[in-house]
Scaffold this active site. Sequence first.
Site, PDB file in Angstrom:
ATOM      1  N   LYS A 223      11.787  -3.124   3.291  1.00 46.51           N
ATOM      2  CA  LYS A 223      11.686  -3.090   4.587  1.00 46.51           C
ATOM      3  C   LYS A 223      13.186  -3.388   5.136  1.00 46.51           C
ATOM      4  O   LYS A 223      13.974  -4.038   4.608  1.00 46.51           O
ATOM      5  CB  LYS A 223      10.861  -3.732   5.267  1.00 46.51           C
ATOM      6  CG  LYS A 223       9.378  -3.229   5.287  1.00 46.51           C
ATOM      7  CD  LYS A 223       8.169  -3.804   6.135  1.00 46.51           C
ATOM      8  CE  LYS A 223       7.049  -2.950   5.894  1.00 46.51           C
ATOM      9  NZ  LYS A 223       5.802  -3.621   6.855  1.00 46.51           N
ATOM     10  N   ARG A 258       1.625  -5.853  -0.569  1.00 48.51           N
ATOM     11  CA  ARG A 258       1.816  -4.376  -0.826  1.00 48.51           C
ATOM     12  C   ARG A 258       3.061  -4.248  -0.927  1.00 48.51           C
ATOM     13  O   ARG A 258       4.172  -4.420  -0.310  1.00 48.51           O
ATOM     14  CB  ARG A 258       1.323  -4.136   0.959  1.00 48.51           C
ATOM     15  CG  ARG A 258       1.308  -2.648   0.873  1.00 48.51           C
ATOM     16  CD  ARG A 258       1.004  -2.148   2.344  1.00 48.51           C
ATOM     17  NE  ARG A 258       0.864  -0.645   2.639  1.00 48.51           N
ATOM     18  CZ  ARG A 258       1.735   0.021   2.787  1.00 48.51           C
ATOM     19  NH1 ARG A 258       3.079  -0.583   3.011  1.00 48.51           N
ATOM     20  NH2 ARG A 258       1.936   1.369   2.838  1.00 48.51           N
TER      21      ARG A 258
HETATM   22  C1  9MG Z   1       1.165   1.135   6.300  1.00 44.81           C
HETATM   23  N1  9MG Z   1       2.034  -0.143   6.214  1.00 44.81           N
HETATM   24  C2  9MG Z   1       3.239  -0.393   6.146  1.00 44.81           C
HETATM   25  N2  9MG Z   1       3.586  -1.527   6.183  1.00 44.81           N
HETATM   26  C3  9MG Z   1       2.575  -2.142   6.179  1.00 44.81           C
HETATM   27  C4  9MG Z   1       2.243  -3.491   6.264  1.00 44.81           C
HETATM   28  O1  9MG Z   1       3.512  -4.445   6.081  1.00 44.81           O
HETATM   29  N3  9MG Z   1       1.093  -4.186   5.882  1.00 44.81           N
HETATM   30  C5  9MG Z   1       0.194  -3.298   5.907  1.00 44.81           C
HETATM   31  N4  9MG Z   1      -1.216  -3.548   5.863  1.00 44.81           N
HETATM   32  N5  9MG Z   1       0.313  -1.831   5.969  1.00 44.81           N
HETATM   33  C6  9MG Z   1       1.450  -1.572   6.267  1.00 44.81           C
END
Ligand code: 9MG
Length: 280
Positions: A223, A258
């Site tokens: 990010k 994730r």
């Molecule tokens: C779809 N998506 C993109 N960034 C995310 C994040 O930080 N958390 C979750 N749960 N989904 C995300």
Amino acid sequence: MQLLQCGRFKLDLSRPMIMGILNVTPDSFSDGGRFSSLDSALQRAESMLADGAAILDIGGESTRPGAAEVSVQQELDRVLPVLEKLKDIGVPLSLDTRRTVVMQAALQLGAVDLINDVSALEDDGAVDAVAASQVALCLMHKQGNPDTMQEAPAYQDVVEEVGHYLLRRVQLCRAAGIADERLLIDPGFGFGKTLEHNLQLLAGLRRIEAISGLPLLVGMSRKSMLGTITGEAIPTERLGASVAVALVSLQQGARIVRVHDVKASRQALEVWAALQPYSA
Ligand code: 9MG
């Protein structure tokens, strides 16, 4: 042992877990043709499983800051064939969507085990759609919408506000009959947050967890907050920073991370887990 009831699966959250990101947007695969895209999705999924992903998160709408909305039909056309193809791959499939109709169509396929909703079921009918199923649910916080959310995010106390927003969404789910064993919460790094907000949230993860008492899923992989910290402009070049924040989040109580880069993350998580019996 803390278990997550996750559709066809029960996940043991006492060990950290990796959710691998499988975006099925047109820019995700080099070839736009339907079959080659499906084959590419399958290959990518298999490679993430081989590398150690315990869950695959499939999304057909980009929620990156500034991203334009796609139509419902486009989103359905992207995700349904991939879910169908991966249905029996052997790990829980998560669907990253904020639309009730997309949730309903995917739930009917019987190929979804978790709904990952960056708008915490704010779409009309979403709570009832999930309540009527057996899938798990990740409730994420965001301020604003992806097209404008980074323009001027503002909070008095980001940790308290995010924590209590998530608690209100959890209470709504409970009232609709969704058991706590099906719920995950996520502070939504980068979704209407400055770097300062993101860092306060990372440092305050334990407080957020304590407010609703539910397990945390976090996503910071590649990010822009990591670009701001490191000066690295290219998202795919942010591997070191992505692994570092995944580890910090585990240290702060997160259960599921994730990520895009499953192999490097899995190695780091294993080192972290090996150390746990020796930590105070
Ligand atoms: C779809 N998506 C993109 N960034 C995310 C994040 O930080 N958390 C979750 N749960 N989904 C995300």
